[in-house]
Write a protein that holds these residues in place. Structure first.
Motif: not given
Length: 341
Positions: A183-196
């Protein structure tokens, strides 16, 4: 012609003066802040009212410009600190400010827990996720996550603690992906990240964030602590006294103006803070009669030692009291004679 030269010179000087106000130097400057009554800040449902006041004390801290730098050089109770003494390694000023606000949030939780347990009331916690405190450069989270984001799901799962989050990620390998819901500024978001791998420790993999638990304390009666934009953990000890005073019968202030400072751990230990000298000055100006200072078990150059030294220097009548634990403070205050002014 002379008039044009005069106008031009005046304009040039004005530009230089304005430039000096906005040009930041690689220092922070701290100065005495305020002593603020806690009654209007803290509300326990059905709580008892004070005859006197508990007060938190603050230090004004900001990035130095040319004028504040010169002022700090000439005034006794203003201090200059190089940036690396304030900011963590690779930490931005925005991340520093967010860290301070979360330290304040943590101090409120500890204060509530200590006060309610002392009053014999149950305390529970509800885990809500993790807050991003810092995004590490050259890692996958850069440009995707920001300080202040609240992550509450990993690969669609809600984990019960930040430790579980770390365990879950650490079992994966470089190149594996994780999907975060945040959640950022009351908005819900999704992100996919690759581990390193981390540069400092190639054996460990991650997305490159430092984090802190986001948890809610559940108590009855309910308590509200409004701190606005006050940051840092140094008000925790005084919060705990005000909350406990509202929870219990009688008036722990005994009708006095009582200022103080110090962190508070969940076990009631009162810890040292920075800027004790400036806080003594602020409390004296606010008319405090007592100041509760972290004693650090009596070590040399403790907060208490520096507070006593400052109190003598400014010739205040305010009494400085050494405190190691929450119980120390309660025991001392309970023995005070009532102020019948």
């Amino acid at each position: 012609m002379r008039k044009k030269i005069y106008i031009g010179s005046t304009l040039f000087v004005a530009i230089i003066l304005i430039w000096g106000m906005f040009y930041s130097l690689p220092y922070y400057v701290s100065k005495p802040g305020m002593a603020k009554e806690l009654g209007p800040i803290i509300t326990v449902d059905g709580g008892e009212k004070d005859e006197g006041n508990f007060m938190l004390t603050t230090v004004r801290m900001g990035r130095a410009n040319i004028y504040s730098y010169l002022e700090a050089k000439t005034r006794k109770y203003e201090e200059l600190y190089p940036l690396d003494m304030i900011l963590n390694k690779k930490e931005t000023e925005e991340e520093y400010n967010i860290r301070q606000l979360h330290l304040m949030a943590g101090s409120k939780l500890n204060a509530i827990e200590v006060a309610y347990r002392k009053a014999g009331l149950p305390v529970k916690y509800k885990y809500k996720g993790i807050y991003v405190m810092q995004v590490i450069p050259d890692m996958p989270a850069v440009g995707k996550l920001s300080a202040g984001d609240r992550i509450f799901k990993v690969d669609g799962k809600q984990l019960p603690s930040s430790e579980k989050f770390i365990d879950y990620v650490s079992k994966k390998q470089a190149g594996d992906k994780v999907t975060l819901t945040y959640q950022r500024n009351k908005s819900t978001k999704t992100v996919t990240l690759k581990l390193q791998p981390f540069k400092e420790d190639p054996q460990k993999v991650g997305i490159g964030i430092s984090l802190v638990d986001d948890k809610e304390i559940v108590v009855k009666p309910k308590v509200k602590v409004k701190t606005d934009e006050i940051g840092g953990p140094s008000a925790g000890f005084m919060f705990s006294l005000e909350i406990y005073n509202q929870l219990t019968e009688g008036d722990l202030t005994r009708g006095y103006q009582i200022a103080g400072t110090g962190t508070i751990d969940g076990d009631g230990t009162v810890g040292p803070i920075g800027g004790i000298e400036q806080k003594i000055v602020a409390a004296d100006k606010a008319g405090a009669e007592y100041f509760l200072a972290p004693n650090e078990k009596g070590i040399k150059n403790s907060n208490y030692h520096d507070a006593v030294k400052t109190a003598r220097d400014i010739k205040t009548k305010m009494k400085i009291i050494p405190i190691d634990t929450f119980d120390d403070a309660v025991n001392y205050l309970e023995k005070l004679k009532e102020n019948k002014k």
